[in-house]
Design a protein around this motif. Structure first.
Motif, PDB file in Angstrom:
ATOM      1  N   ARG A   1       0.828  -1.211   0.000  1.00 33.06           N
ATOM      2  CA  ARG A   1       0.000   0.000   0.000  1.00 33.06           C
ATOM      3  C   ARG A   1       0.861   1.259   0.000  1.00 33.06           C
ATOM      4  O   ARG A   1       0.590   2.211  -0.738  1.00 33.06           O
ATOM      5  N   ALA A   2       1.879   1.269   0.861  1.00 29.85           N
ATOM      6  CA  ALA A   2       2.743   2.447   0.957  1.00 29.85           C
ATOM      7  C   ALA A   2       3.544   2.644  -0.327  1.00 29.85           C
ATOM      8  O   ALA A   2       3.738   3.779  -0.786  1.00 29.85           O
ATOM      9  N   LEU A   3       4.008   1.553  -0.925  1.00 26.61           N
ATOM     10  CA  LEU A   3       4.786   1.656  -2.151  1.00 26.61           C
ATOM     11  C   LEU A   3       3.934   2.191  -3.308  1.00 26.61           C
ATOM     12  O   LEU A   3       4.397   3.016  -4.102  1.00 26.61           O
ATOM     13  N   LYS A   4       2.680   1.748  -3.385  1.00 22.54           N
ATOM     14  CA  LYS A   4       1.807   2.240  -4.450  1.00 22.54           C
ATOM     15  C   LYS A   4       1.480   3.718  -4.245  1.00 22.54           C
ATOM     16  O   LYS A   4       1.355   4.479  -5.207  1.00 22.54           O
ATOM     17  N   ARG A   5       1.368   4.124  -2.992  1.00 20.99           N
ATOM     18  CA  ARG A   5       1.153   5.545  -2.701  1.00 20.99           C
ATOM     19  C   ARG A   5       2.374   6.361  -3.138  1.00 20.99           C
ATOM     20  O   ARG A   5       2.237   7.403  -3.789  1.00 20.99           O
ATOM     21  N   ASP A   6       3.582   5.885  -2.781  1.00 17.26           N
ATOM     22  CA  ASP A   6       4.801   6.599  -3.162  1.00 17.26           C
ATOM     23  C   ASP A   6       4.947   6.653  -4.680  1.00 17.26           C
ATOM     24  O   ASP A   6       5.355   7.677  -5.244  1.00 17.26           O
ATOM     25  N   PHE A   7       4.626   5.544  -5.335  1.00 16.75           N
ATOM     26  CA  PHE A   7       4.710   5.506  -6.790  1.00 16.75           C
ATOM     27  C   PHE A   7       3.741   6.507  -7.411  1.00 16.75           C
ATOM     28  O   PHE A   7       4.074   7.211  -8.368  1.00 16.75           O
ATOM     29  N   GLY A   8       2.546   6.592  -6.848  1.00 20.03           N
ATOM     30  CA  GLY A   8       1.557   7.534  -7.337  1.00 20.03           C
ATOM     31  C   GLY A   8       1.990   8.979  -7.190  1.00 20.03           C
ATOM     32  O   GLY A   8       1.594   9.848  -7.977  1.00 20.03           O
TER      33      GLY A   8
ATOM     34  N   CYS B   1       8.947   7.051  -6.431  1.00 19.27           N
ATOM     35  CA  CYS B   1       9.599   5.793  -6.804  1.00 19.27           C
ATOM     36  C   CYS B   1       9.572   5.660  -8.320  1.00 19.27           C
ATOM     37  O   CYS B   1       8.547   5.947  -8.951  1.00 19.27           O
ATOM     38  N   ASP B   2      10.691   5.240  -8.909  1.00 17.67           N
ATOM     39  CA  ASP B   2      10.739   5.027 -10.354  1.00 17.67           C
ATOM     40  C   ASP B   2      10.135   3.684 -10.736  1.00 17.67           C
ATOM     41  O   ASP B   2       9.444   3.561 -11.743  1.00 17.67           O
ATOM     42  N   LEU B   3      10.444   2.669  -9.939  1.00 15.54           N
ATOM     43  CA  LEU B   3       9.935   1.323 -10.155  1.00 15.54           C
ATOM     44  C   LEU B   3       9.506   0.750  -8.815  1.00 15.54           C
ATOM     45  O   LEU B   3      10.173   0.979  -7.807  1.00 15.54           O
ATOM     46  N   ILE B   4       8.415  -0.004  -8.798  1.00 13.75           N
ATOM     47  CA  ILE B   4       8.039  -0.710  -7.574  1.00 13.75           C
ATOM     48  C   ILE B   4       7.581  -2.120  -7.908  1.00 13.75           C
ATOM     49  O   ILE B   4       7.043  -2.373  -8.994  1.00 13.75           O
ATOM     50  N   LEU B   5       7.830  -3.018  -6.980  1.00 12.40           N
ATOM     51  CA  LEU B   5       7.233  -4.345  -7.004  1.00 12.40           C
ATOM     52  C   LEU B   5       6.119  -4.364  -5.970  1.00 12.40           C
ATOM     53  O   LEU B   5       6.195  -3.668  -4.954  1.00 12.40           O
ATOM     54  N   THR B   6       5.090  -5.144  -6.222  1.00 10.18           N
ATOM     55  CA  THR B   6       3.993  -5.275  -5.266  1.00 10.18           C
ATOM     56  C   THR B   6       3.601  -6.738  -5.137  1.00 10.18           C
ATOM     57  O   THR B   6       3.880  -7.548  -6.024  1.00 10.18           O
TER      58      THR B   6
END
Length: 293
Positions: A131-138, A142-147
């Motif tokens: 959840r936090a990574l998708k927020r940061d990506f949005g 973040c340039d790239l994220i895995l989920t």
């Protein structure tokens, strides 16, 4: 003669890929106003409307869709020329976000391979929850994220699907106790699915540990005080998959998704995305797309 500017084309592609000026500005490390000005300049130079701004989200017009194909090719050719004709080593920083539970064993290998190809490019690794990574990506941080998810959102790329499994202490017995004692992170996306399966199976359970610390969870499970759920193959060596002989419910599979790989950001970005694809597809060898200077 009118000449298209690669910088404005790069901003246009970033907006098209990310679906908005805000996220594109974060990816490009520019202000929103700078990206908006570049888009306006591009539209004025062509005498065309490239973006449909009438809805809640930005969409491409028919002219914008046509330009996007050419813009990708022009940016790729520009980057190839710069790569081939300069002797300077790649420099800079790229930010990669990875959920805590899939950092090992794949990510250290990816980072080592990437560093060998681009020794002067810093990878800023962020380990957090999906959840936090998708927020940061949005937000463009973040340039790239895995989920790890049971579904996939628009713009995502499915790398693999793996089952969740019950994890406990070696030769432990906590999984036999009722109510079943669980140890989970507060923001863990697995927990609702695990609880749902337990409730459906009619098994009593209690949350023994709820924490922000993966170390706390591992210590509790290693002491045989509770059980946990992880993606198969990601469990640390001091824990093991529980052979419960169907005494516990089967857990749902999880997608490992990659976001950000569709953006056109050059050979450094594309190489890291390729390394991640190969690592989670199970390939042992990775063909790098560039050699550092």
């Amino acid at each position: 003669m009118r000449n298209l500017d690669i910088t404005t084309l790069r901003s246009f592609v970033a907006v098209a890929d990310s679906g908005g000026v805000t996220r594109a500005a974060g990816f490009l490390h520019l202000t929103q106003s700078a990206v908006s000005m570049q888009l306006k300049r591009l539209e004025e130079m062509l005498g065309l409307e490239l973006l449909d701004r009438s809805g809640r989200t930005i969409a491409l017009t028919a002219s914008g869709e046509q330009l996007l194909v050419y813009a990708r090719r022009m940016i790729a050719l520009n980057d190839e020329v710069i790569t081939r004709l300069t002797d300077q080593a790649f420099e800079g920083e790229i930010t990669l976000g990875v959920p805590h539970d899939i950092v090992y064993p794949a990510i250290p290998r990816v980072l080592k391979q990437f560093h060998a190809a681009f020794p002067r490019v810093k990878v800023q690794l962020i380990s957090s929850y999906t959840r936090a990574l998708k927020r940061d990506f949005g937000q463009g941080t973040c340039d790239l994220i895995l989920t790890t998810e049971t579904t996939i959102d628009a713009g995502g790329e499915l790398l693999c699907t793996k089952p969740l499994c019950w994890i406990g202490a070696p030769d432990g017995s906590a999984w036999r106790q009722r109510p079943l004692r669980l140890a989970f992170g507060r923001q863990c996306t697995f927990r609702p699915k695990v609880v749902e399966r337990l409730d459906t199976a009619g098994l009593e359970w209690e949350l023994m540990v709820e924490t922000e610390s993966d170390r706390t969870i591992e210590a509790t499970v290693a002491a045989d005080l509770a059980v946990h759920a992880m993606i198969e193959g990601t469990e640390p060596p001091h824990l093991e998959k529980i052979d419960h002989n169907e005494s516990l419910p089967e857990l749902p599979a999880q997608h490992i998704n990659l976001y950000g790989a569709q953006s056109t950001k050059g050979v450094v970005h594309d190489t890291l995305a390729d390394l991640l694809r190969r690592a989670f597809a199970g390939s042992d060898s990775v063909k790098l797309r560039a050699v550092s200077g």
